[in-house]
Scaffold this motif. Structure first.
Motif, PDB file in Angstrom:
ATOM      1  N   TYR A 204     -11.460 -10.342   4.854  1.00 26.57           N
ATOM      2  CA  TYR A 204     -12.377  -8.594   3.914  1.00 26.57           C
ATOM      3  C   TYR A 204     -12.150  -7.507   4.703  1.00 26.57           C
ATOM      4  N   ASP A 205     -12.036  -6.563   3.876  1.00 33.06           N
ATOM      5  CA  ASP A 205     -12.278  -5.684   4.586  1.00 33.06           C
ATOM      6  C   ASP A 205     -13.211  -4.655   4.146  1.00 33.06           C
TER       7      ASP A 205
ATOM      8  N   TYR B  33      -2.592   0.762  -3.377  1.00 36.59           N
ATOM      9  CA  TYR B  33      -1.492  -0.515  -3.916  1.00 36.59           C
ATOM     10  C   TYR B  33      -0.844  -0.690  -5.037  1.00 36.59           C
TER      11      TYR B  33
ATOM     12  N   LYS C  31      -3.777  -7.395   0.513  1.00 31.40           N
ATOM     13  CA  LYS C  31      -2.805  -8.561   0.819  1.00 31.40           C
ATOM     14  C   LYS C  31      -3.257  -8.788   2.245  1.00 31.40           C
TER      15      LYS C  31
ATOM     16  N   GLU D 172     -12.232  -8.771   0.170  1.00 32.35           N
ATOM     17  CA  GLU D 172     -11.562  -9.480   1.002  1.00 32.35           C
ATOM     18  C   GLU D 172     -10.079  -8.144   0.376  1.00 32.35           C
ATOM     19  N   LYS D 173      -9.335  -8.879   1.191  1.00 32.31           N
ATOM     20  CA  LYS D 173      -8.477  -7.897   1.560  1.00 32.31           C
ATOM     21  C   LYS D 173      -7.152  -8.504   0.581  1.00 32.31           C
TER      22      LYS D 173
ATOM     23  N   ARG E 277      -4.879 -16.884   0.225  1.00 29.53           N
ATOM     24  CA  ARG E 277      -6.627 -16.217   0.064  1.00 29.53           C
ATOM     25  C   ARG E 277      -7.397 -17.531  -0.242  1.00 29.53           C
TER      26      ARG E 277
ATOM     27  N   GLU F 202       0.912  -0.982  -0.039  1.00 31.28           N
ATOM     28  CA  GLU F 202       0.040   0.115  -0.340  1.00 31.28           C
ATOM     29  C   GLU F 202       0.900   0.971  -0.155  1.00 31.28           C
TER      30      GLU F 202
END
Length: 252
Positions: A134-135, A24, A155, A152-153, A189, A18
């Motif tokens: 998850y974010d 990103y 990283k 989904e994140k 993931r 990031e």
């Protein structure tokens, strides 16, 4: 500022990092037509969007210039690029990697910041910092309420460190170094979509990134940290041995 165009075989697409200014970003490393290592950036990335249309083993043509504040000799800033849609075949890749094999000790002596080593794996340690993939993104409407969207994140919260020796250096006493290859991110993931038990996740990652890798013709692409100059494993190639059938890292 001077610009030059090079054709590069992509060896590394590192896990996205990031940036405060640009979201990103992905760092890419490879070897150009002259056999020189190149670290090329920035490439913008957003998970779920195809902002980077190439992967490891692809050949790209890139317009490059000198980086703003990176003194590492292999580093370049990319102006624009295109995918040549001519990926390198495994045997050519094997020969290319073998021609570049060194050791971390020798790379330090040469003041290099990119290189290839052939590791003798001794152990691997995995740390699962979280099983939440998850974010939560908040979007406000005109009434002052908000909707929470799960995404989904980019990283994944997993760290893996290899304990290994450089095979071609008898004086090598061993290293414990973090892996930043994108495949670890994507395997984590995949596993975490179905698993929440930390021990089970660690076991599956160890099985794929240690037990499986010990059976392969294995190469690490090494790179140094921009600020601290410490060595990291930024890419990993696990070519099948010539007498083995192809195996898939993501098969369970």
């Amino acid at each position: 500022m001077k610009q030059e165009t090079e054709k590069i075989v992509v060896l590394v697409r590192a896990t996205p990092e990031e940036s405060k200014k640009h979201g990103y970003l992905v760092c890419v490393a490879g070897i150009n037509e002259k056999g020189e290592f190149r670290r090329v950036y920035p490439f913008e990335f957003s998970y779920g969007e195809k902002l980077i249309d190439f992967k490891k083993k692809d050949r790209i043509e890139v317009v490059l210039t000198e980086p703003d504040n990176d003194q590492r000799r292999e580093s370049r800033k990319q102006i624009r690029y295109k995918n040549l849609h001519s990926p390198i075949e495994d045997e050519e890749l094997r020969n290319l990697l073998r021609s570049k094999v060194s050791s971390i000790e020798k790379l330090k002596e040469e003041n290099a910041s990119l290189g290839v080593v052939k590791p003798e794996l001794l152990d691997v340690k995995t740390e699962i910092n979280s099983t939440e993939i998850y974010d939560k993104q908040q979007y406000f409407n005109l009434m002052g309420d908000y909707l929470v969207e799960k995404r989904e994140k980019v990283k994944m919260p997993v760290e893996l460190r290899y304990h290994f020796r450089c095979k071609n250096d008898l004086a090598c006493k061993g290293h414990q170094i973090i892996l930043l290859d994108w495949e670890l991110n994507e395997l984590a993931r995949k596993i975490m979509r179905e698993e929440i038990d930390t021990a089970s996740i660690e076991e599956k990652i160890r099985n794929k990134f240690y037990d499986f890798m010990k059976e392969r013709d294995l190469y690490f692409v090494m790179g140094t940290h921009f600020r601290f100059k410490t060595w990291m494993i930024i890419g990993i190639f696990y070519l099948k041995k010539k007498d083995e059938k192809q195996k898939n890292l993501f098969d369970f």
